[in-house]
Design a protein around this motif. Structure first.
Motif, PDB file in Angstrom:
ATOM      1  N   UNK A  65     -32.555  61.875  66.501  1.00 20.87           N
ATOM      2  CA  UNK A  65     -33.747  61.240  67.055  1.00 20.87           C
ATOM      3  C   UNK A  65     -34.909  62.231  67.036  1.00 20.87           C
ATOM      4  N   UNK A  66     -36.087  61.744  66.669  1.00 19.26           N
ATOM      5  CA  UNK A  66     -37.330  62.509  66.728  1.00 19.26           C
ATOM      6  C   UNK A  66     -38.378  61.607  67.371  1.00 19.26           C
ATOM      7  N   UNK A  67     -39.616  62.084  67.458  1.00 19.75           N
ATOM      8  CA  UNK A  67     -40.679  61.315  68.098  1.00 19.75           C
ATOM      9  C   UNK A  67     -41.945  61.324  67.244  1.00 19.75           C
ATOM     10  N   UNK A  68     -42.568  60.151  67.126  1.00 17.83           N
ATOM     11  CA  UNK A  68     -43.868  60.005  66.483  1.00 17.83           C
ATOM     12  C   UNK A  68     -44.780  59.362  67.513  1.00 17.83           C
ATOM     13  N   UNK A  69     -45.849  60.071  67.881  1.00 17.54           N
ATOM     14  CA  UNK A  69     -46.794  59.590  68.897  1.00 17.54           C
ATOM     15  C   UNK A  69     -46.069  59.166  70.172  1.00 17.54           C
ATOM     16  N   UNK A  93     -43.156  57.951  70.546  1.00 20.92           N
ATOM     17  CA  UNK A  93     -42.149  56.897  70.357  1.00 20.92           C
ATOM     18  C   UNK A  93     -40.902  57.482  69.691  1.00 20.92           C
ATOM     19  N   UNK A  94     -39.709  57.228  70.263  1.00 21.60           N
ATOM     20  CA  UNK A  94     -38.499  57.731  69.621  1.00 21.60           C
ATOM     21  C   UNK A  94     -38.220  56.979  68.317  1.00 21.60           C
ATOM     22  N   UNK A  95     -37.838  57.722  67.301  1.00 18.42           N
ATOM     23  CA  UNK A  95     -37.488  57.130  66.008  1.00 18.42           C
ATOM     24  C   UNK A  95     -36.165  57.735  65.541  1.00 18.42           C
ATOM     25  N   UNK A  96     -35.423  56.976  64.753  1.00 19.14           N
ATOM     26  CA  UNK A  96     -34.180  57.460  64.163  1.00 19.14           C
ATOM     27  C   UNK A  96     -34.486  58.078  62.803  1.00 19.14           C
ATOM     28  N   UNK A  97     -34.069  59.323  62.627  1.00 16.36           N
ATOM     29  CA  UNK A  97     -34.327  60.065  61.404  1.00 16.36           C
ATOM     30  C   UNK A  97     -33.023  60.239  60.638  1.00 16.36           C
ATOM     31  N   UNK A  98     -33.089  60.037  59.340  1.00 19.25           N
ATOM     32  CA  UNK A  98     -31.951  60.260  58.455  1.00 19.25           C
ATOM     33  C   UNK A  98     -32.354  61.322  57.448  1.00 19.25           C
ATOM     34  N   UNK A  99     -31.703  62.468  57.483  1.00 20.45           N
ATOM     35  CA  UNK A  99     -31.916  63.503  56.473  1.00 20.45           C
ATOM     36  C   UNK A  99     -30.964  63.172  55.338  1.00 20.45           C
ATOM     37  N   UNK A 136     -48.175  62.884  58.859  1.00 22.03           N
ATOM     38  CA  UNK A 136     -47.552  62.170  59.972  1.00 22.03           C
ATOM     39  C   UNK A 136     -46.999  63.197  60.954  1.00 22.03           C
ATOM     40  N   UNK A 137     -47.454  63.176  62.227  1.00 20.58           N
ATOM     41  CA  UNK A 137     -46.945  64.147  63.203  1.00 20.58           C
ATOM     42  C   UNK A 137     -45.563  63.719  63.707  1.00 20.58           C
ATOM     43  N   UNK A 138     -44.577  64.602  63.521  1.00 17.38           N
ATOM     44  CA  UNK A 138     -43.206  64.331  63.949  1.00 17.38           C
ATOM     45  C   UNK A 138     -42.752  65.468  64.856  1.00 17.38           C
ATOM     46  N   UNK A 139     -42.190  65.092  66.012  1.00 18.75           N
ATOM     47  CA  UNK A 139     -41.678  66.097  66.950  1.00 18.75           C
ATOM     48  C   UNK A 139     -40.161  65.991  67.001  1.00 18.75           C
ATOM     49  N   UNK A 140     -39.511  67.083  66.634  1.00 19.45           N
ATOM     50  CA  UNK A 140     -38.069  67.194  66.769  1.00 19.45           C
ATOM     51  C   UNK A 140     -37.791  67.782  68.156  1.00 19.45           C
ATOM     52  N   UNK A 179     -37.137  70.749  69.400  1.00 17.53           N
ATOM     53  CA  UNK A 179     -37.859  71.980  69.738  1.00 17.53           C
ATOM     54  C   UNK A 179     -38.904  72.358  68.703  1.00 17.53           C
ATOM     55  N   UNK A 180     -39.199  71.480  67.787  1.00 20.12           N
ATOM     56  CA  UNK A 180     -40.086  71.810  66.673  1.00 20.12           C
ATOM     57  C   UNK A 180     -40.979  70.611  66.348  1.00 20.12           C
ATOM     58  N   UNK A 181     -42.214  70.879  66.006  1.00 12.39           N
ATOM     59  CA  UNK A 181     -43.126  69.826  65.548  1.00 12.39           C
ATOM     60  C   UNK A 181     -43.593  70.164  64.142  1.00 12.39           C
ATOM     61  N   UNK A 182     -43.854  69.120  63.364  1.00 13.61           N
ATOM     62  CA  UNK A 182     -44.338  69.308  62.004  1.00 13.61           C
ATOM     63  C   UNK A 182     -45.165  68.102  61.608  1.00 13.61           C
ATOM     64  N   UNK A 183     -45.810  68.186  60.474  1.00 11.88           N
ATOM     65  CA  UNK A 183     -46.481  67.031  59.897  1.00 11.88           C
ATOM     66  C   UNK A 183     -45.902  66.807  58.511  1.00 11.88           C
ATOM     67  N   UNK A 184     -45.761  65.535  58.147  1.00  8.23           N
ATOM     68  CA  UNK A 184     -45.126  65.163  56.893  1.00  8.23           C
ATOM     69  C   UNK A 184     -45.966  64.141  56.158  1.00  8.23           C
ATOM     70  N   UNK A 185     -45.931  64.180  54.846  1.00 12.96           N
ATOM     71  CA  UNK A 185     -46.477  63.108  54.031  1.00 12.96           C
ATOM     72  C   UNK A 185     -45.312  62.188  53.699  1.00 12.96           C
ATOM     73  N   UNK A 186     -45.436  60.910  54.046  1.00  9.04           N
ATOM     74  CA  UNK A 186     -44.328  59.966  53.867  1.00  9.04           C
ATOM     75  C   UNK A 186     -44.804  58.704  53.167  1.00  9.04           C
TER      76      UNK A 186
END
Length: 131
Positions: A31-35, A37-43, A89-93, A95-102
């Motif tokens: 699980x991570x967060x965008x703005x 909101x919790x989202x399910x992430x699949x690596x 796109x700002x994504x918060x894991x 303990x870590x935050x990043x931005x991604x192009x998706x």
């Protein structure tokens, strides 16, 4: 990520596991967060790019840059038409935050798929597949 060139997006693939939202030995889910909101992430080591679902992008009013002819080859043999690209796109894991192009796709599995382009930015990754 710089503005994508046509050649960079020419071979864009989404694995069957990512399309169906299934776990496999080549995926990791969390699980991570965008703005907020919790989202399910699949690596997913078998998808080329990072993707998000339309149902995530629209309610959060995320700006989508249109790429009208961009299609993504899915692992089940079909092609999906991308709505476009969300830049930074700002994504918060945890303990870590990043931005991604998706790329935005009509997916039904995970809310966000992180593919090989994202994984390649991490450097060496150690993962215990028994756990």
């Amino acid at each position: 990520m710089p503005e994508p060139e046509t050649a960079e997006l020419a071979i864009t693939e989404l694995s069957y596991n990512a399309l169906a939202g299934q776990n496999s030995p080549t995926t990791l889910r969390f699980t991570a967060f965008v703005r907020g909101r919790p989202i399910q992430v699949l690596v997913d080591g078998r998808s080329t790019h990072s993707f998000t679902q339309s149902k995530v992008a629209h309610p959060l009013d995320l700006p989508i840059k249109a790429y009208p002819r961009l299609t993504v080859r899915a692992g089940n043999g079909t092609t999906l038409r991308s709505e476009g690209l969300i830049r930074q796109l700002p994504v918060k894991f945890s303990t870590h935050s990043t931005t991604l192009d998706v790329l935005v796709l009509p997916l039904f599995g995970a809310d966000l798929v992180l593919g090989v382009l994202w994984l390649s930015n991490l450097g060496p990754v150690v993962f215990d597949f028994r756990k």
